[in-house]
Write a protein that holds these residues in place. Sequence first.
Motif, PDB file in Angstrom:
ATOM      1  N   GLU A  25       1.469  -0.957  -0.150  1.00  0.00           N
ATOM      2  CA  GLU A  25       0.141  -0.015   0.090  1.00  0.00           C
ATOM      3  C   GLU A  25       0.781   1.339  -0.140  1.00  0.00           C
ATOM      4  N   ALA A  28       2.065   1.959  -3.514  1.00  0.00           N
ATOM      5  CA  ALA A  28       1.154   2.450  -4.381  1.00  0.00           C
ATOM      6  C   ALA A  28       1.151   4.075  -3.958  1.00  0.00           C
ATOM      7  N   LEU A  29       1.679   4.600  -3.667  1.00  0.00           N
ATOM      8  CA  LEU A  29       1.399   5.928  -2.524  1.00  0.00           C
ATOM      9  C   LEU A  29       1.920   6.844  -3.843  1.00  0.00           C
ATOM     10  N   PRO A  30       1.447   7.745  -4.322  1.00  0.00           N
ATOM     11  CA  PRO A  30       2.065   8.741  -5.162  1.00  0.00           C
ATOM     12  C   PRO A  30       3.917   8.853  -5.318  1.00  0.00           C
ATOM     13  N   VAL A  31       4.518   9.321  -6.579  1.00  0.00           N
ATOM     14  CA  VAL A  31       6.032   9.284  -6.473  1.00  0.00           C
ATOM     15  C   VAL A  31       6.033  10.724  -5.332  1.00  0.00           C
ATOM     16  N   GLU A  32       5.471  12.086  -5.336  1.00  0.00           N
ATOM     17  CA  GLU A  32       5.651  12.834  -4.285  1.00  0.00           C
ATOM     18  C   GLU A  32       5.527  12.332  -3.364  1.00  0.00           C
ATOM     19  N   HIS A  33       4.481  11.932  -2.955  1.00  0.00           N
ATOM     20  CA  HIS A  33       4.386  11.530  -1.713  1.00  0.00           C
ATOM     21  C   HIS A  33       5.537  10.921  -1.117  1.00  0.00           C
ATOM     22  N   GLN A  34       6.228   9.766  -1.639  1.00  0.00           N
ATOM     23  CA  GLN A  34       7.152   8.494  -1.310  1.00  0.00           C
ATOM     24  C   GLN A  34       8.019   9.445  -1.171  1.00  0.00           C
ATOM     25  N   LYS A 124      -1.062  15.883   5.703  1.00  0.00           N
ATOM     26  CA  LYS A 124      -1.622  14.627   4.605  1.00  0.00           C
ATOM     27  C   LYS A 124      -2.341  12.608   5.684  1.00  0.00           C
ATOM     28  N   TYR A 125      -1.431  12.200   5.892  1.00  0.00           N
ATOM     29  CA  TYR A 125      -1.693  11.422   6.708  1.00  0.00           C
ATOM     30  C   TYR A 125      -2.269  11.355   8.231  1.00  0.00           C
TER      31      TYR A 125
END
Length: 188
Positions: A25, A28-34, A124-125
């Motif tokens: 999971e 699968a996060l957006p690359v910007e967030h990773q 965000k999280y």
Amino acid sequence: MIDFQHLRQHRTDFPPYSFLGSAAEAAALPVEHQAQIHFLDAEASRFVDQYLEASSMQRGAMSTGNPTPFRAGYFQHLETYSDDTPAVLKKWLYRRGIPFSHYVLLYGGTSPQNVLLTWKMVIKYAGQLFRAHDWLVFDETLNGALSYHHDGLFTFARPRIFDPEPEYQQMYAQQELQLRYPFLRFPY
């Protein structure tokens, strides 16, 4: 040498489970967030542990004389908050005035692995992050911190007013006394 500038070089893969869910999971996060969330390796996590211990931010915290998660007299202002409804919580965190791009450390939880992430990712999280585990969020300046207790209580503190110099001088004086008089015992 590890310092805050080099912490991102100690990034590891997503753990099997974290506040982001499973490793799949999280991947699968957006690359910007990773790119803004860095789980730290064991060496960097030890550095963070030592840094926090040396700061004295939590020394004597949560004692009967000091019911807050921070050392008495460490911060000038403490603000508590207890509504963990995700939308309201995100708004409250946003109003703390920390720039979105500012990197902070996420310390605690059930894992010895610390996380370096931007304040934007904390907001965000927040719904996933602030649930069942105690967390401490701070940066390298130690000029402010956010503590979350698993019962839903947030404590935001800033600015730092603690000056460690008098404490260092006292420890130095005690060491000198102990060298001159080895039979002396101090309570630490």
